[in-house]
Design a protein around this motif. Structure first.
Motif, short mmCIF file in Angstrom:
data_model
loop_
_atom_site.label_atom_id
_atom_site.label_comp_id
_atom_site.label_asym_id
_atom_site.label_seq_id
_atom_site.Cartn_x
_atom_site.Cartn_y
_atom_site.Cartn_z
N ASN A 83 0.84 -1.20 0.00
CA ASN A 83 0.00 0.00 0.00
C ASN A 83 0.87 1.24 0.00
N CYS A 84 0.58 2.16 -0.92
CA CYS A 84 1.31 3.42 -1.04
C CYS A 84 0.40 4.58 -0.68
N THR A 85 1.00 5.59 -0.07
CA THR A 85 0.25 6.80 0.32
C THR A 85 0.54 7.91 -0.68
N VAL A 86 -0.49 8.45 -1.29
CA VAL A 86 -0.33 9.51 -2.28
C VAL A 86 0.03 10.81 -1.56
N LEU A 87 1.16 11.42 -1.94
CA LEU A 87 1.62 12.66 -1.34
C LEU A 87 1.29 13.88 -2.19
N MET A 158 -6.66 15.45 -15.76
CA MET A 158 -7.15 16.10 -14.54
C MET A 158 -8.12 15.20 -13.79
N ASN A 159 -8.93 14.44 -14.50
CA ASN A 159 -9.83 13.50 -13.85
C ASN A 159 -9.05 12.42 -13.09
N ILE A 160 -7.96 11.95 -13.69
CA ILE A 160 -7.11 10.96 -13.01
C ILE A 160 -6.47 11.57 -11.77
N SER A 161 -6.04 12.80 -11.87
CA SER A 161 -5.42 13.47 -10.73
C SER A 161 -6.39 13.63 -9.57
N GLU A 162 -7.63 14.00 -9.86
CA GLU A 162 -8.63 14.15 -8.80
C GLU A 162 -8.94 12.81 -8.13
N ARG A 163 -8.98 11.75 -8.89
CA ARG A 163 -9.24 10.43 -8.30
C ARG A 163 -8.10 10.00 -7.40
N LEU A 164 -6.87 10.29 -7.78
CA LEU A 164 -5.74 9.94 -6.93
C LEU A 164 -5.75 10.75 -5.63
N LYS A 165 -6.20 11.98 -5.69
CA LYS A 165 -6.25 12.81 -4.47
C LYS A 165 -7.32 12.33 -3.50
N THR A 166 -8.42 11.82 -4.04
CA THR A 166 -9.49 11.32 -3.16
C THR A 166 -9.12 9.99 -2.53
N HIS A 167 -8.31 9.18 -3.21
CA HIS A 167 -7.86 7.90 -2.65
C HIS A 167 -6.43 8.06 -2.17
N GLN A 168 -6.29 8.33 -0.89
CA GLN A 168 -4.95 8.53 -0.34
C GLN A 168 -4.12 7.26 -0.34
#
Length: 260
Positions: A83-87, A158-168
């Motif tokens: 598991n990785c944490t998105v920074l 941008m849609n991919i970026s928003e999804r990554l931000k919502t899933h930490q």
């Protein structure tokens, strides 16, 4: 003596007619048997050809999968899962790309480079979508298909970026030897994909082998049955021939005694 000779001649002609009749029946049986054997032989040849074709097809599939999917899976160094944490997830640059506008037409366009950093075991690593994205542009997370519409590509990224931000927390694949400074979100060819792709050529190989084995087993059993039938016919002929000789000898001796 004349009567005895006449009766012997009549018996001889009757036996010859019956012998000719039985000989015709046997020739007919032999002809039918040959036709059946010919038909069975043609069917067996087709079955063996089908089995060999299936084996050849499976070997070709193994070769193609071996140089594509299996090779990519074995050469990949991102084998461990964690598991990785998105920074951080942000667009850092615009990358030039080219798209096709016809048979011999190529035009240039640009897509945004999305850069994503994650934390794994206390280390900050760059996140890539898969092996192809890492080889094409290691600094970019995702490489969209190059299109003429730059706005569409920008909205996809941008849609991919928003999804990554919502899933930490995301599931990622990393190099256990720690020689790579990046991790992958998905593998191009996972273990499940390799197993499912090798399943069909394996079934084809097993099916072709079973077809050939069944044909060979049928031929062997038919050969055994023919040998057993031949032995039985030879034994029955020897018994019938001996009894017929004894009966003819008795009749001949009785006729001589009557004549005397």
């Amino acid at each position: 003596m004349f009567l005895w000779a006449g009766s012997k001649g009549a018996q001889g002609s009757g036996s010859e007619r019956s012998r000719t009749f039985y000989q015709k029946i046997r020739e007919y049986d032999v002809l039918e048997k040959r036709r059946t054997v010919t038909a069975l032989k043609a069917g067996e040849d087709r079955a063996i050809l089908l089995g060999l074709s299936m084996i050849l097809f499976s070997a070709m599939m193994y070769f193609v999968l071996g140089i594509t999917m299996v090779r990519s899976y074995s050469d990949s160094v991102w084998t461990e899962e964690s598991n990785c944490t998105v920074l951080n997830s942000s667009i850092v640059a615009e990358i030039n790309c080219s798209y096709s506008c016809g048979s011999e037409c190529r035009k240039s366009s640009r897509f945004p480079c999305l850069q994503v950093f994650v934390s794994l075991n206390g280390k900050v690593l760059r996140l890539s979508y898969n092996e192809e994205a890492h080889e094409a542009h290691p600094e970019c997370f995702y490489i969209p298909k190059c299109r003429k519409d730059h706005t569409l590509m920008h909205s996809i990224v941008m849609n991919i970026s928003e999804r990554l931000k919502t899933h930490q927390q995301v599931l990622c694949y990393y190099d256990p030897s720690e020689q790579q400074d990046s991790v992958l979100l998905t593998r191009l060819y996972g273990r499940g994909a390799i197993i499912s792709s090798l399943l069909w050529p394996t079934c084809t190989l097993v099916g072709g082998t079973l077809i050939i084995a069944m044909v060979k087993l049928t031929q062997y059993l038919s050969f055994l049955c023919e040998q057993i039938s031949r032995i039985k016919r030879m034994g029955l002929y020897s018994l019938t021939g001996g009894s017929h000789t004894r009966v003819c000898t008795r009749k001949f001796n009785g006729s001589i005694q009557d004549g005397v």
